[in-house]
Design an enzyme around this catalytic site. Structure first.
Site, mmCIF file in Angstrom:
data_model
loop_
_atom_site.group_PDB
_atom_site.id
_atom_site.type_symbol
_atom_site.label_atom_id
_atom_site.label_comp_id
_atom_site.label_asym_id
_atom_site.label_seq_id
_atom_site.Cartn_x
_atom_site.Cartn_y
_atom_site.Cartn_z
ATOM 1 N N HIS A 50 0.833 -1.208 0.000
ATOM 2 C CA HIS A 50 0.000 0.000 0.000
ATOM 3 C C HIS A 50 0.870 1.261 0.000
ATOM 4 C CE1 HIS A 50 -3.660 2.367 1.018
ATOM 5 N NE2 HIS A 50 -2.769 3.146 1.622
ATOM 6 N N GLU A 51 1.809 1.320 0.926
ATOM 7 C CA GLU A 51 2.663 2.511 1.012
ATOM 8 C C GLU A 51 3.642 2.589 -0.155
ATOM 9 O OE1 GLU A 51 1.931 4.822 2.947
ATOM 10 O OE2 GLU A 51 0.525 3.723 4.220
ATOM 11 N N HIS A 54 1.898 4.337 -3.042
ATOM 12 C CA HIS A 54 1.933 5.799 -2.935
ATOM 13 C C HIS A 54 3.302 6.345 -3.353
ATOM 14 C CE1 HIS A 54 -1.940 6.102 -1.102
ATOM 15 N NE2 HIS A 54 -1.591 5.566 0.049
#
Length: 238
Positions: A50-51, A54
């Site tokens: 997820h990170e 980004h």
């Protein structure tokens, strides 16, 4: 989630612990521990990807900040936030170390910020779909292993956890409440960043989120949406 960590999340964790204990989540500690061990791969992979999503999106769109901070990696050590990890273990949803982005480096700030906000949840969705696909491969090519052996049962539980936890991460982060990604998505879609409403909601974001969690509103939203998403993904392969 791409904002700075709010120390008030410590209070949120304590509330989650109390709610989990009072709700009987730890009534069978051994069973809870076993479920958590089987969920660990999904939690670590889900938060890390997820990170990374980004960070990679921001880097590709011209912002070198994530690269300078060592976030263009799938190494969990760069992305796991202890508080977010604990929340995911205890309450079923959490967060990683927020990726810091400098919008001044984007050629089209509004569009690019929207892409960065979406990138994290897209990674979680992809992991959920891939995990379902792998589970289907086991059922197709190794049905005796996955259906009748102890190790196969463990593999099946891990893959199902990969699907469910990544869906929880995706849907939780899509809630339009700061500091979650959903607020960033809504902000850029409706061009709210320079409005008075944006700052009013942003300043009260943590309080709003805490109230929704304490009064079980987030669970009422997450449970049906996760179940619906899980059924949808499984129907693709089964």
């Amino acid at each position: 989630m791409k904002r700075f960590f709010n120390p008030g999340f410590a209070v949120l964790i304590l509330l989650m612990v109390f709610m989990s204990i009072s709700g009987g989540r730890f009534s069978n500690p051994l069973d809870w521990l076993m479920r958590m061990l089987l969920s660990l791969p999904a939690i670590v992979i889900g938060l890390s990807f997820h990170e990374f999503g980004h960070a990679f999106a921001a880097y590709k769109l011209g912002d070198m900040t994530p690269k300078y901070q060592g976030r263009i990696t799938l190494n969990p050590a760069a992305h796991i936030d202890p508080f977010g990890f604990l929340c995911l273990m205890i309450a079923g949803f959490g967060w990683g170390v927020p990726v810091q982005v400098d919008m001044r480096n984007f050629k089209n700030p509004r569009r690019d910020e929207l892409i960065v906000s979406v990138a994290g949840v897209v990674m979680n969705l992809l992991i959920a779909i891939i995990s379902a696909g792998i589970l289907k491969l086991f059922y197709t090519f190794a049905p005796l292993f996955i259906g009748y052996s102890y190790m196969g049962s463990v593999v099946q539980q891990i893959l199902i956890s990969m699907i469910l936890i990544n869906l929880v991460l995706m849907i939780f982060n899509l809630l339009p409440i700061p500091p979650l990604d959903g607020f960033g998505i809504v902000t850029e879609l409706f061009n709210l960043r320079n409005t008075e409403l944006y700052y009013k909601i942003y300043d009260k974001g943590f309080l709003i989120l805490m109230v929704l969690i304490v009064f079980n509103v987030t669970d009422l939203i997450l449970t049906p949406l996760v179940n619906l998403s899980f059924s949808g993904i499984m129907s693709i392969f089964f």
